[in-house]
Design an enzyme around this catalytic site. Sequence first.
Site, short mmCIF file in Angstrom:
data_model
loop_
_atom_site.label_atom_id
_atom_site.label_comp_id
_atom_site.label_asym_id
_atom_site.label_seq_id
_atom_site.Cartn_x
_atom_site.Cartn_y
_atom_site.Cartn_z
N PRO A 124 0.92 -0.95 0.09
CA PRO A 124 -0.14 0.03 0.12
C PRO A 124 0.89 1.24 -0.10
CG PRO A 124 0.18 -0.64 2.27
CD PRO A 124 1.15 -1.86 1.27
N ALA A 167 -4.91 4.87 4.05
CA ALA A 167 -4.27 3.75 3.13
C ALA A 167 -5.12 2.75 2.41
CB ALA A 167 -3.44 2.85 3.87
N ASN A 168 -4.90 1.94 1.54
CA ASN A 168 -5.65 1.02 0.94
C ASN A 168 -5.04 -0.41 1.38
OD1 ASN A 168 -6.26 3.01 -1.04
ND2 ASN A 168 -5.97 1.56 -2.79
N ARG A 169 -6.18 -1.21 1.55
CA ARG A 169 -5.64 -2.53 1.87
C ARG A 169 -4.81 -3.32 1.03
NH1 ARG A 169 -8.66 -4.09 6.12
NH2 ARG A 169 -10.50 -3.10 6.00
N SER A 170 -3.69 -3.74 1.45
CA SER A 170 -2.82 -4.64 0.59
C SER A 170 -1.78 -5.28 1.41
CB SER A 170 -2.07 -3.61 -0.42
OG SER A 170 -1.12 -4.42 -1.09
#
Length: 224
Positions: free
Chosen positions: A17, A29-32
């Site tokens: 992310p 943030a994005n989920r990654s």
Amino acid sequence: LPSQRLSGQHVIVTSGPTHEPIDPVRYIANRSSGAQGTAIAAALRDLGARVSFITGPAEAAPPEGVEVITVQTAREMRAAVEAALPADAAVMAAAVADWHVANAGAGKIKKDGSGRPPALEFSENPDILAWISQLQQGRPRLVVGFAAETDDVLENATRKRLRKGCDWIVANDVTPATGIMGGSENAITLISEAGAESWPRLSKGDVGRRLAGRMADVLVGEGR
Ligand code: C5P
């Protein structure tokens, strides 16, 4: 060595992310997990490529034997990708945040007692995939993007390939019920100008190896 098909080739891989600060202690943030990007970098390395692995703050440990460049924000990631050029190929597997907080606090934002939460203002982040795909000079020969979708996966990913200008899109369905997000398996469809090719559900390691092999077919030819 037949397994060193990519020796002499330089590949940039983004992964994980990005974190976009709200203030020094908070971020969006994005989920990654970074698992798929890490597996792709390891597979490219195993074929002999020199890999620049540019990662946001991910759970997955970066692979050994690659150059690791750690970044926090999308703007830092873009600068790191630019600094890593020239490259023969680029795989943009990072889950880059689309926006950063334009009015991020230099110090920790406090509750002011009014009961009104702070108003965050967002600015768009650079689209690293679109930028590298559309470079007029020094564009990598093969640019691979990802499309994590929950609806109309094929249609959206096909449109995304054209909009961004990349050569391939690796499309996957990240609907929570698939267990793909953060899991150890992936089911992808590889989209190129030639069409769409659905792969069976594989481990993320196998997806990485298969993708690296396909990249080698294009970069150095199928006979090698
Ligand atoms: O537009 P979307 O985020 O769905 O596109 C996903 C693809 O674009 C991924 O390959 C991702 O790494 C890349 N991307 C990027 N920079 C951004 C946003 C997405 O490189 N700011």
